[in-house]
Scaffold this active site. Structure first.
Site, PDB file in Angstrom:
ATOM      1  CB  SER A  30      97.112  15.248  47.448  1.00 50.82           C
ATOM      2  OG  SER A  30      96.077  16.203  47.484  1.00 50.82           O
ATOM      3  CG  ASN A  78      98.024  19.490  37.575  1.00 49.07           C
ATOM      4  OD1 ASN A  78      97.339  20.309  38.192  1.00 49.07           O
ATOM      5  ND2 ASN A  78      99.058  18.873  38.123  1.00 49.07           N
ATOM      6  CB  ILE A  80      93.441  21.158  38.753  1.00 47.02           C
ATOM      7  CG1 ILE A  80      93.915  19.922  37.995  1.00 47.02           C
ATOM      8  CG2 ILE A  80      91.974  21.041  39.188  1.00 47.02           C
ATOM      9  CD1 ILE A  80      93.184  19.585  36.746  1.00 47.02           C
ATOM     10  N   GLY A  81      94.282  24.060  39.662  1.00 48.00           N
ATOM     11  CA  GLY A  81      94.052  25.218  40.522  1.00 48.00           C
ATOM     12  C   GLY A  81      93.272  24.884  41.785  1.00 48.00           C
ATOM     13  CB  CYS A 138      99.375  24.006  44.892  1.00 51.41           C
ATOM     14  SG  CYS A 138      98.516  24.025  43.302  1.00 51.41           S
ATOM     15  CB  ILE A 199     108.852  16.354  44.661  1.00 46.64           C
ATOM     16  CG1 ILE A 199     108.686  15.510  43.400  1.00 46.64           C
ATOM     17  CG2 ILE A 199     110.237  16.167  45.245  1.00 46.64           C
ATOM     18  CD1 ILE A 199     109.637  15.867  42.249  1.00 46.64           C
ATOM     19  N   GLY A 225     104.522  12.709  36.573  1.00 44.84           N
ATOM     20  CA  GLY A 225     104.689  11.529  35.736  1.00 44.84           C
ATOM     21  C   GLY A 225     106.124  11.040  35.729  1.00 44.84           C
TER      22      GLY A 225
END
Lengths: 310, 258
Positions: A30, A78, A80-81, A138, A199, A225
């Protein structure tokens, strides 16, 4: 398109997540693939076991200020939020797009409050999607997100709530930013989760020493990554020994070898994430290479590999 | 729009100024598809650096099937690119994004404004715009890389911050000092320059297109890393965030908040 059609009968790559049959165990993670439209210019989405959408909330979310990403050694951060168009646009535009393809649809659901999650889960009940993945992990939003994923009582509660309102099977996506991942996995299972994915990203930070400032406007971000893969494999292994529900493993998968590590550690399916940014064809390459591995090793059924290393 | 990832061959590499390099790359496909203002993603060979570097196209040579990028060494990835010599193989993805609307330039007096490492993409535009065009190039100091290539396409005015060449100051100082006029502006450069050009265009009532830059990951519009603030609700997320890589990098000046 199916490069290995001739061999299709010899190896069985089908797996089952909560009664949903995937043609192969490879999906994408996602947030790395939008709703598939952009990547469909590169890969045939019919080839994927499932498409996992970017997180969808009840209303549009603008996300965080830029810069939102920073490269790190063997990985990236990242923040992005969870920018997303909200469930209305998503249901009208993205679900019909994905329905054109012969693949399973997993919708990632995010929220700031329990009511937000319930609203999206209920809306999706009437939609032709196969699985819901509840994002309680998140690290880049101030409210919701990880706040539901770092306390076992909260995990169990939000899982139970989503299950009570969901028509589709529910996957709980766990955060690695906890002391003991098995506690969270057991809490999700106790709350009725049909599957667990892990994860999500590890919270990290990068400082730009030339400018003497944070590399990300959000200061912290989620690390993904290849750099995080050993952590992810370890956590999948631990969780597979702690719960009975199927696991979707992810975290730095670049190649079939990476994917197979997760499967051997106990994952029923895997997700390719950050690798998509490096190579838009990464998902199908992993599928082809898993098939080649199975042929090379005389593995007829991929399920015989799940959790095979104990 | 057609795009793809391929392994291409470096034709030549040249250092133009301190930290500024020029590379010609053989890619018949991307050269056939690309338009000025678009960019390519260039991948490093070091797998520890996993994100592609977005670099604008400086020249698009369809006949010879080759592309030119002129880029600044800004870190280890671009430093690696600067060491490539002829015959080196590199992975590239493109062409990406939307270019300058060249059709809007027909019959118009066009300003092609470039500042710093925003200068190179304006050359591709200069080469393909047939009508009346004036290049205004802003440098911090010398050498004035690519100035001669622009001169082959039409009049060129230069501004330097240190006053070593042309007008002392920025590109707008040069425009005012020289009394230049245009009906259409295409520009690329640092955000403060673009902000000033946007204000200038508004003041003059001139149609203006700006090419923006932002940190990118996927380069194709999926990851939502490289957003800019947009005036209107965007088509993707229905907020006020346009994607620089996919909706841009070239925008109508009024479309974006700088």
């Amino acid at each position: 398109m199916e490069k290995n059609d001739g061999n299709a009968a010899r190896v069985d790559m089908q797996v089952d997540i909560a009664g949903v049959k995937l043609k192969n165990p490879v999906m994408e993670a996602s947030g790395t693939f939008g709703s598939g439209a952009e990547y469909s210019e590169f890969v045939d989405l019919n080839r994927l076991g499932a498409v996992v959408t970017k997180g969808v909330a009840n209303v549009p979310w603008p996300g965080n200020p830029t810069p939102r990403i920073a490269e790190t050694w063997g990985g990236m951060l990242n923040a992005i939020g969870l920018q997303n168009p909200g469930i209305d646009v998503f249901a009208r535009r993205d679900i019909p797009f994905l329905k054109q393809y012969d693949t399973k649809i997993v919708v990632n659901v995010c929220g700031k409050t329990p009511e937000d999650y319930v609203e999206v889960v209920e809306r999706l009940g009437d939609e032709p999607v196969d699985l819901l993945e509840i994002n309680i992990s998140c690290p880049n939003v101030k409210e919701g997100g990880i706040a539901f994923g770092q306390d076992p009582k909260a995990v169990e509660k939000i899982t139970r709530l989503c299950k009570a309102h969901a028509r589709q099977p529910v996957i709980m996506k766990l955060s690695p930013n906890v002391t003991d991942i098995t506690v969270m996995a057991k809490a999700a299972e106790a709350g009725g989760a049909d599957a667990i994915s892990l994860i999500n990203t590890l919270t990290g930070m990068k400082i730009d020493v030339e400018r003497r400032t944070f590399a990300l406007a959000n200061k912290t971000g989620g690390l993904s990554g290849p750099a995080i893969k050993p952590v992810a494999v370890r956590m999948v292994y631990q969780v597979s020994g702690a719960v009975k529900v199927p696991i979707i493993g992810m975290g730095g998968i670049w190649t079939a070898e990476d994917a197979l590590e997760f499967i051997l550690a106990g994952a029923t399916a895997v997700a390719v994430g950050t690798a998509n940014f490096h190579d838009p064809y990464a998902t199908v390459k992993v599928i082809d290479e898993i098939r080649a591995y199975m042929e090379r090793h005389g593995v007829q059924d991929i399920r015989s590999l799940i959790g095979a290393v104990r | 729009m057609a795009k793809g990832k391929e392994t291409a061959q470096v034709i030549s590499q040249e250092r133009l100024a301190k930290d500024i390099y020029s590379m010609w790359i053989r890619s018949e496909k991307i050269a056939a598809w690309a338009v000025p203002g678009q960019f390519i993603d260039v991948y490093t060979k070091d797998n520890a650096r996993l994100l592609p570097r977005p670099i604008s196209l400086c020249e698009i040579d369809r006949e010879e099937g080759r592309l030119r990028i002129v880029y600044r060494v800004a870190g280890k990835g671009t430093e690696e690119f600067s060491r490539y010599q002829a015959k080196e193989e590199i992975d590239i993805l493109g062409p990406l994004g939307n270019g300058f609307p060249l059709e809007a330039a027909e019959g118009k007096r066009v300003f092609l404004i470039g500042g710093g490492i925003g200068i190179p993409p304006m050359l591709a535009a200069a080469e393909q715009i047939k009508g009346e065009k004036t290049a205004i190039l802003g440098y911090r100091d010398g050498p004035l890389f690519l100035k001669e290539a622009f001169a082959a396409q039409g009049p060129v005015y230069v501004a330097t911050e240190d006053g070593s060449a042309g007008t002392r100051g920025n590109v707008l100082d040069a425009i005012r000092e020289e009394g230049l006029k245009a009906d259409l502006i295409f520009a690329c450069g640092p955000t403060p320059m673009l902000r000033a050009i946007k204000a200038y265009a508004q003041e003059k009532g001139t149609l203006c297109y700006l090419s923006l830059e932002e940190r990118m990951a996927c380069g194709i519009g999926a990851c939502l890393a490289c957003v800019c603030q947009s005036k209107e609700i965007d088509g993707h997320s229905h907020v006020h965030n346009k994607r620089v890589c996919k909706d841009g990098p070239v925008f109508r000046a009024e479309e974006v908040e700088l």
